[in-house]
Design a protein around this motif. Structure first.
Motif, PDB file in Angstrom:
ATOM      1  N   TYR A  58       0.827  -1.201   0.000  1.00  0.00           N
ATOM      2  CA  TYR A  58       0.000   0.000   0.000  1.00  0.00           C
ATOM      3  C   TYR A  58       0.868   1.260   0.000  1.00  0.00           C
ATOM      4  O   TYR A  58       0.544   2.252  -0.661  1.00  0.00           O
ATOM      5  CB  TYR A  58      -0.933   0.008   1.213  1.00  0.00           C
ATOM      6  N   GLU A  59       1.968   1.219   0.749  1.00  0.00           N
ATOM      7  CA  GLU A  59       2.874   2.366   0.776  1.00  0.00           C
ATOM      8  C   GLU A  59       3.583   2.545  -0.558  1.00  0.00           C
ATOM      9  O   GLU A  59       3.845   3.668  -0.988  1.00  0.00           O
ATOM     10  CB  GLU A  59       3.905   2.177   1.894  1.00  0.00           C
ATOM     11  N   ILE A  60       3.896   1.433  -1.226  1.00  0.00           N
ATOM     12  CA  ILE A  60       4.560   1.510  -2.527  1.00  0.00           C
ATOM     13  C   ILE A  60       3.693   2.268  -3.529  1.00  0.00           C
ATOM     14  O   ILE A  60       4.186   3.111  -4.285  1.00  0.00           O
ATOM     15  CB  ILE A  60       4.872   0.091  -3.059  1.00  0.00           C
ATOM     16  N   TYR A 106      -2.758 -11.195   1.573  1.00  0.00           N
ATOM     17  CA  TYR A 106      -1.724 -10.232   1.986  1.00  0.00           C
ATOM     18  C   TYR A 106      -2.176  -9.417   3.186  1.00  0.00           C
ATOM     19  O   TYR A 106      -1.399  -9.153   4.105  1.00  0.00           O
ATOM     20  CB  TYR A 106      -1.391  -9.312   0.810  1.00  0.00           C
ATOM     21  N   ASP A 107      -3.451  -8.998   3.197  1.00  0.00           N
ATOM     22  CA  ASP A 107      -3.969  -8.202   4.319  1.00  0.00           C
ATOM     23  C   ASP A 107      -3.927  -8.974   5.627  1.00  0.00           C
ATOM     24  O   ASP A 107      -3.734  -8.394   6.696  1.00  0.00           O
ATOM     25  CB  ASP A 107      -5.405  -7.754   4.025  1.00  0.00           C
ATOM     26  N   ARG A 108      -4.118 -10.304   5.534  1.00  0.00           N
ATOM     27  CA  ARG A 108      -4.138 -11.116   6.757  1.00  0.00           C
ATOM     28  C   ARG A 108      -2.747 -11.569   7.180  1.00  0.00           C
ATOM     29  O   ARG A 108      -2.427 -11.588   8.377  1.00  0.00           O
ATOM     30  CB  ARG A 108      -5.028 -12.348   6.546  1.00  0.00           C
ATOM     31  N   GLU A 146      -4.369   4.252   0.502  1.00  0.00           N
ATOM     32  CA  GLU A 146      -4.888   3.764   1.769  1.00  0.00           C
ATOM     33  C   GLU A 146      -5.244   2.280   1.643  1.00  0.00           C
ATOM     34  O   GLU A 146      -5.476   1.778   0.541  1.00  0.00           O
ATOM     35  CB  GLU A 146      -6.139   4.553   2.179  1.00  0.00           C
ATOM     36  N   ARG A 147      -5.310   1.596   2.781  1.00  0.00           N
ATOM     37  CA  ARG A 147      -5.673   0.173   2.766  1.00  0.00           C
ATOM     38  C   ARG A 147      -7.115  -0.053   2.315  1.00  0.00           C
ATOM     39  O   ARG A 147      -7.475  -1.148   1.913  1.00  0.00           O
ATOM     40  CB  ARG A 147      -5.460  -0.448   4.152  1.00  0.00           C
ATOM     41  N   SER A 148      -7.944   0.982   2.380  1.00  0.00           N
ATOM     42  CA  SER A 148      -9.350   0.855   1.972  1.00  0.00           C
ATOM     43  C   SER A 148      -9.562   1.191   0.501  1.00  0.00           C
ATOM     44  O   SER A 148     -10.693   1.218   0.030  1.00  0.00           O
ATOM     45  CB  SER A 148     -10.214   1.789   2.836  1.00  0.00           C
TER      46      SER A 148
END
Length: 378
Positions: A12-14, A71-73, A18-20
């Motif tokens: 997400y930073e790359i 990936y989120d988990r 935002e994660r949403s």
């Protein structure tokens, strides 16, 4: 992030999102970052090349719902066996790289034809924000929106050049393409200076100061549907910026919703905290509570627990996409007196005595534990 290796960051930073973020936001961010770090735009820059690979790796995970959920988990470690290092490459997907080449090189990454590029330098789609009260979002409303849009400067016809007269591009000598050699292959790519048109601005238009557009104001009324929520985006066709040929983009309305001090909304469900005195819990009770549409009768069974939730099915918010209605949830909050007078103390002591051993449950639970603990040290 210039001078920073993206491999040290999360996906997400790359992509700087935002994660949403939804799929369209992810794709838009990918295209932006891929163009930024593409090796052809950064010749000889090894760091940019590595960052380009990281951007493609991040996109291939976040654009795939299954891989993104994993990936989120579990992070990158959870992707082992699900494509990481095997099922996909850090080089990027062909479909999306193709669109990147079209934007960067005008659709001819391998010696294709000269690109037919737009001569104006602004996007046709535009975006505004609208602020809604809690009740306006829940029940829908009609809003008058005022905003600014861009239209091509008439004297320069959107080119940004004085009199609309463009000069041959000095970078590509008016060809619209430049050639790069990599190993034994030669690639023709769109000229980065003129975007493939073969022309550039020699003297800025005095009317628009080289911007190529002027801003105009417009207002219109729009019906915002019942159940709309914070962060939702609504597309209004043909209300965006206007190109020199008269074609018009779309307007996107981003919704901001004010919170209510009593009702708490989570998706289509509504939560309400209900304060009850401890005697109401002991004796049980029935009270009237406010709801979105009026009143609800809340029955409190004896010995209801603190923070216990009582659900009213279908009494929440109507789903904005028409998938039924959410629930209304009353959450119990037990309250105790801050102080008691002598008479109340005597009454409580009398009540406690009347329960006998039941009024001191700790004695039954802890019986024998004191002796057991002491025996550990003998």
């Amino acid at each position: 992030m210039k001078g920073r290796i993206l491999t040290d960051l999360c996906y997400y930073e790359i992509l700087e999102i935002e994660r949403s973020a939804d799929k369209s936001t992810i794709k838009k961010a990918y295209r932006k970052m891929a163009m930024k770090y593409h090796p052809d735009k950064n010749p000889g820059d090894n760091e940019a090349e590595e960052n380009f690979k990281s951007v493609n790796e991040a996109y291939q995970v976040l654009s795939d719902e299954e891989k993104r959920a994993i990936y989120d988990r579990h992070g990158k470690a959870g992707l082992e066996g699900h494509g990481q290092g095997g099922g996909f490459s850090r080089g990027g997907g062909f479909d999306d790289l193709g669109s990147i080449f079209e934007e960067m090189f005008g659709g001819g990454g391998f010696g294709g034809r000269r690109a037919q590029r737009k001569t104006y330098n602004y996007d046709l789609d535009t975006e505004i924000e609208v602020n809604l009260e809690f009740n306006e979002a829940v029940f829908g409303c009609n809003k008058e929106l005022k905003y600014k849009y861009k239209t091509a400067c008439k004297p320069c016809k959107g080119t940004g050049a004085k009199g609309g007269k463009l000069s041959p591009c000095t970078t590509c000598n008016g060809q619209g393409q430049v050639h790069m050699k990599q190993g034994f292959m030669t690639f023709a790519q769109t000229c980065p200076h003129c975007n493939g048109t073969g022309q550039s601005v020699a003297s800025k238009c005095p009317t628009c100061k080289g911007r190529g557009y002027e801003e105009k104001s417009e207002s219109f009324k729009v019906d915002l549907p019942e159940g709309i929520n914070h962060g939702n985006r609504i597309r209004v066709g043909n209300k965006g910026n206007i190109a020199p040929d008269g074609s018009r983009g779309d307007l996107y309305i981003v919704v901001n919703v004010e919170e209510d001090k009593n009702f708490i909304r989570h998706d289509d469900d509504i939560y309400l905290e209900v304060p009850l005195f401890f005697t109401q819990i002991a004796l049980g009770d029935s009270i009237t509570i406010p709801s979105l549409t009026g009143e609800l009768e809340l029955k409190i069974p004896k010995n209801t627990r603190d923070k216990e939730q009582i659900v009213f099915k279908g009494e929440g918010v109507k789903n904005v996409n028409g998938y039924g209605k959410g629930n209304f949830i009353a959450q119990i909050k037990i309250q105790y007196p801050d102080s008691i007078n002598q008479e109340q103390r005597e009454l409580l002591e009398k009540l406690q005595t009347s329960f006998g051993i039941e009024s001191k449950p700790h004695e039954d639970v802890f019986e024998g534990m004191f002796a057991k603990v002491k025996s550990w040290f003998n």
